[in-house]
Design a protein around this motif. Structure first.
Motif, PDB file in Angstrom:
ATOM      1  N   ILE A  14       0.599  -0.961   0.062  1.00  0.00           N
ATOM      2  CA  ILE A  14      -0.084   0.063   0.172  1.00  0.00           C
ATOM      3  C   ILE A  14       0.810   1.135   0.032  1.00  0.00           C
ATOM      4  O   ILE A  14       0.436   2.214  -0.551  1.00  0.00           O
ATOM      5  N   GLY A  15       2.002   1.223   1.103  1.00  0.00           N
ATOM      6  CA  GLY A  15       2.976   2.352   0.790  1.00  0.00           C
ATOM      7  C   GLY A  15       3.596   2.570  -0.448  1.00  0.00           C
ATOM      8  O   GLY A  15       3.576   3.569  -0.913  1.00  0.00           O
ATOM      9  N   LEU A  16       3.928   1.489  -1.536  1.00  0.00           N
ATOM     10  CA  LEU A  16       4.514   1.512  -2.738  1.00  0.00           C
ATOM     11  C   LEU A  16       3.353   2.149  -3.446  1.00  0.00           C
ATOM     12  O   LEU A  16       3.514   3.125  -4.635  1.00  0.00           O
ATOM     13  N   LEU A  17       2.258   1.514  -3.485  1.00  0.00           N
ATOM     14  CA  LEU A  17       0.970   2.101  -4.531  1.00  0.00           C
ATOM     15  C   LEU A  17       1.064   3.352  -4.352  1.00  0.00           C
ATOM     16  O   LEU A  17       0.647   4.302  -5.138  1.00  0.00           O
ATOM     17  N   PHE A  18       0.801   4.157  -2.817  1.00  0.00           N
ATOM     18  CA  PHE A  18       0.354   5.451  -2.898  1.00  0.00           C
ATOM     19  C   PHE A  18       1.677   6.193  -3.267  1.00  0.00           C
ATOM     20  O   PHE A  18       1.481   7.325  -4.046  1.00  0.00           O
ATOM     21  N   ALA A  19       2.975   5.831  -3.064  1.00  0.00           N
ATOM     22  CA  ALA A  19       4.233   6.535  -3.740  1.00  0.00           C
ATOM     23  C   ALA A  19       4.074   6.512  -5.100  1.00  0.00           C
ATOM     24  O   ALA A  19       4.207   7.567  -5.849  1.00  0.00           O
ATOM     25  N   ILE A  20       3.798   5.720  -5.801  1.00  0.00           N
ATOM     26  CA  ILE A  20       3.747   5.592  -7.211  1.00  0.00           C
ATOM     27  C   ILE A  20       2.609   6.397  -7.571  1.00  0.00           C
ATOM     28  O   ILE A  20       2.897   7.354  -8.684  1.00  0.00           O
ATOM     29  N   ILE A  21       1.449   6.365  -7.268  1.00  0.00           N
ATOM     30  CA  ILE A  21       0.323   7.284  -7.623  1.00  0.00           C
ATOM     31  C   ILE A  21       0.399   8.662  -7.350  1.00  0.00           C
ATOM     32  O   ILE A  21       0.016   9.679  -7.998  1.00  0.00           O
ATOM     33  N   SER A  22       0.928   8.918  -6.190  1.00  0.00           N
ATOM     34  CA  SER A  22       1.557  10.402  -5.748  1.00  0.00           C
ATOM     35  C   SER A  22       2.150  11.002  -6.896  1.00  0.00           C
ATOM     36  O   SER A  22       2.314  12.272  -7.255  1.00  0.00           O
ATOM     37  N   TYR A  23       2.903  10.292  -7.826  1.00  0.00           N
ATOM     38  CA  TYR A  23       4.075  10.809  -8.726  1.00  0.00           C
ATOM     39  C   TYR A  23       3.338  11.025 -10.168  1.00  0.00           C
ATOM     40  O   TYR A  23       4.137  11.416 -10.999  1.00  0.00           O
ATOM     41  N   VAL A  24       2.207  10.458 -10.366  1.00  0.00           N
ATOM     42  CA  VAL A  24       1.536  10.328 -11.542  1.00  0.00           C
ATOM     43  C   VAL A  24       1.480  11.788 -12.223  1.00  0.00           C
ATOM     44  O   VAL A  24       0.895  12.644 -11.438  1.00  0.00           O
ATOM     45  N   GLY A  25       2.015  12.020 -13.174  1.00  0.00           N
ATOM     46  CA  GLY A  25       2.017  13.447 -14.109  1.00  0.00           C
ATOM     47  C   GLY A  25       3.331  14.013 -13.993  1.00  0.00           C
ATOM     48  O   GLY A  25       3.438  14.972 -15.022  1.00  0.00           O
ATOM     49  N   PHE A  26       4.292  13.722 -13.181  1.00  0.00           N
ATOM     50  CA  PHE A  26       5.489  14.328 -13.393  1.00  0.00           C
ATOM     51  C   PHE A  26       6.250  14.179 -14.784  1.00  0.00           C
ATOM     52  O   PHE A  26       6.786  15.033 -15.216  1.00  0.00           O
ATOM     53  N   GLU A  27       5.842  13.161 -15.530  1.00  0.00           N
ATOM     54  CA  GLU A  27       6.485  12.743 -16.805  1.00  0.00           C
ATOM     55  C   GLU A  27       5.913  13.742 -17.936  1.00  0.00           C
ATOM     56  O   GLU A  27       6.424  13.895 -19.047  1.00  0.00           O
ATOM     57  N   ALA A  28       5.053  14.876 -17.609  1.00  0.00           N
ATOM     58  CA  ALA A  28       4.505  15.717 -18.601  1.00  0.00           C
ATOM     59  C   ALA A  28       5.726  16.619 -18.943  1.00  0.00           C
ATOM     60  O   ALA A  28       5.843  17.273 -20.037  1.00  0.00           O
ATOM     61  N   THR A  29       6.664  16.891 -18.249  1.00  0.00           N
ATOM     62  CA  THR A  29       7.790  17.486 -18.229  1.00  0.00           C
ATOM     63  C   THR A  29       8.555  16.920 -19.531  1.00  0.00           C
ATOM     64  O   THR A  29       8.853  17.794 -20.427  1.00  0.00           O
ATOM     65  N   THR A  66     -13.337  18.572  -9.704  1.00  0.00           N
ATOM     66  CA  THR A  66     -13.100  19.279 -10.554  1.00  0.00           C
ATOM     67  C   THR A  66     -11.613  18.947 -11.169  1.00  0.00           C
ATOM     68  O   THR A  66     -11.270  18.893 -12.418  1.00  0.00           O
ATOM     69  N   SER A  67     -10.764  18.558 -10.033  1.00  0.00           N
ATOM     70  CA  SER A  67      -9.166  17.904 -10.577  1.00  0.00           C
ATOM     71  C   SER A  67      -9.501  16.557 -11.158  1.00  0.00           C
ATOM     72  O   SER A  67      -8.555  16.356 -12.260  1.00  0.00           O
ATOM     73  N   LEU A  68     -10.446  15.689 -10.874  1.00  0.00           N
ATOM     74  CA  LEU A  68     -10.843  14.421 -11.622  1.00  0.00           C
ATOM     75  C   LEU A  68     -11.057  14.774 -13.140  1.00  0.00           C
ATOM     76  O   LEU A  68     -10.596  13.773 -14.034  1.00  0.00           O
ATOM     77  N   PHE A  69     -11.947  15.735 -13.509  1.00  0.00           N
ATOM     78  CA  PHE A  69     -12.199  16.191 -14.706  1.00  0.00           C
ATOM     79  C   PHE A  69     -10.701  16.695 -15.404  1.00  0.00           C
ATOM     80  O   PHE A  69     -10.557  16.335 -16.431  1.00  0.00           O
ATOM     81  N   ALA A  70     -10.083  17.402 -14.843  1.00  0.00           N
ATOM     82  CA  ALA A  70      -9.039  17.882 -15.187  1.00  0.00           C
ATOM     83  C   ALA A  70      -7.926  16.642 -15.789  1.00  0.00           C
ATOM     84  O   ALA A  70      -7.194  16.780 -16.539  1.00  0.00           O
ATOM     85  N   CYS A  71      -7.901  15.709 -14.758  1.00  0.00           N
ATOM     86  CA  CYS A  71      -7.142  14.348 -15.134  1.00  0.00           C
ATOM     87  C   CYS A  71      -7.599  13.628 -16.405  1.00  0.00           C
ATOM     88  O   CYS A  71      -6.651  13.338 -16.937  1.00  0.00           O
ATOM     89  N   ILE A  72      -8.795  13.674 -16.400  1.00  0.00           N
ATOM     90  CA  ILE A  72      -9.345  13.019 -17.723  1.00  0.00           C
ATOM     91  C   ILE A  72      -8.828  13.939 -19.021  1.00  0.00           C
ATOM     92  O   ILE A  72      -8.383  13.280 -19.834  1.00  0.00           O
ATOM     93  N   LEU A  73      -9.144  14.993 -18.821  1.00  0.00           N
ATOM     94  CA  LEU A  73      -8.594  15.858 -20.038  1.00  0.00           C
ATOM     95  C   LEU A  73      -7.140  15.901 -20.110  1.00  0.00           C
ATOM     96  O   LEU A  73      -6.854  15.841 -21.384  1.00  0.00           O
ATOM     97  N   ALA A  74      -6.299  15.729 -19.138  1.00  0.00           N
ATOM     98  CA  ALA A  74      -4.939  15.575 -19.168  1.00  0.00           C
ATOM     99  C   ALA A  74      -4.413  14.376 -19.951  1.00  0.00           C
ATOM    100  O   ALA A  74      -3.750  14.415 -20.728  1.00  0.00           O
ATOM    101  N   PHE A  75      -5.166  13.297 -19.637  1.00  0.00           N
ATOM    102  CA  PHE A  75      -5.160  12.001 -20.094  1.00  0.00           C
ATOM    103  C   PHE A  75      -5.230  11.900 -21.642  1.00  0.00           C
ATOM    104  O   PHE A  75      -4.324  11.460 -22.472  1.00  0.00           O
ATOM    105  N   HIS A  76      -6.084  12.643 -22.095  1.00  0.00           N
ATOM    106  CA  HIS A  76      -6.275  12.577 -23.505  1.00  0.00           C
ATOM    107  C   HIS A  76      -5.072  13.668 -24.234  1.00  0.00           C
ATOM    108  O   HIS A  76      -4.845  13.382 -25.262  1.00  0.00           O
ATOM    109  N   ASN A  77      -4.984  14.872 -23.551  1.00  0.00           N
ATOM    110  CA  ASN A  77      -3.982  15.742 -24.007  1.00  0.00           C
ATOM    111  C   ASN A  77      -2.678  14.777 -24.312  1.00  0.00           C
ATOM    112  O   ASN A  77      -1.994  15.172 -25.309  1.00  0.00           O
ATOM    113  N   VAL A  78      -2.201  14.472 -23.026  1.00  0.00           N
ATOM    114  CA  VAL A  78      -1.001  13.480 -23.214  1.00  0.00           C
ATOM    115  C   VAL A  78      -1.093  12.238 -24.117  1.00  0.00           C
ATOM    116  O   VAL A  78      -0.126  12.295 -24.877  1.00  0.00           O
ATOM    117  N   SER A  79      -2.007  11.711 -24.447  1.00  0.00           N
ATOM    118  CA  SER A  79      -2.238  10.673 -25.253  1.00  0.00           C
ATOM    119  C   SER A  79      -1.874  10.958 -26.880  1.00  0.00           C
ATOM    120  O   SER A  79      -1.081  10.670 -27.658  1.00  0.00           O
TER     121      SER A  79
END
Length: 164
Positions: free
Chosen positions: A36-51, A130-143
């Motif tokens: 659970i700790g590793l899962l939380f750590a990994i999920i916390s960093y989702v999105g940094f690869e956008a750089t 609203t951040s959930l909506f932003a995540c869905i929108l970002a997913f499409h943009n990143v794809s």
């Protein structure tokens, strides 16, 4: 910003039973479920690869992208560590575990209601959705950006590498 305000209020008030010392206690750090700790750590960093994905917009990507990536990783890590510590301090060590186990989905909102009032909890709830909506929108943009980048490097059909 609202989570930072919540953190500051909890720290200023001293938490429910004083500020938690678990963040510096080795036995508390290694206790609990590793998975659970590793899962939380990994999920916390989702999105940094956008750089890396948006490197074409940088003037000097060889210098800017590594800096942005390291700054993002450090800021995310510090933010989540401080917020987790503040949330645990807000309830007390044992009560935080019990409350998070029983009410995991509303733990942040319950803590906000307790320390910054119902309006703060409502703001957090609205911003969460609203951040959930932003995540869905970002997913499409990143794809789309992945397809564009891969086609520019001749991995996918060239027709995908032409912006319109």
């Amino acid at each position: 910003a609202i989570v930072v305000v919540l953190d500051l209020v909890i720290v200023a008030r001293g938490g429910d039973h004083g500020l938690s010392t678990g963040i510096v206690n080795p036995s508390a750090i290694v206790s609990g479920s590793l998975g659970i700790g590793l899962l939380f750590a990994i999920i916390s960093y989702v999105g940094f690869e956008a750089t890396a994905i948006f490197r074409d917009e940088a003037r000097t990507p060889e210098r800017t992208i590594p800096r942005a990536t390291y700054v993002a990783l450090i800021l995310i890590g510090v933010f989540y560590a401080v917020t987790s510590w503040a949330l645990i301090s807000g309830w007390g060590d044992e009560a935080a575990v019990a409350h998070a186990t029983d009410n995991g989905a509303t733990f942040l909102g319950d803590t906000a209601a307790r320390y910054i009032g119902v309006i703060g909890a409502d703001i957090i709830t609205v911003l969460y959705f609203t951040s959930l909506f932003a995540c869905i929108l970002a997913f499409h943009n990143v794809s789309a950006r992945y397809l564009f980048a891969l086609s520019q490097r001749d991995i996918l059909p060239v027709s995908l590498s032409q912006p319109h």
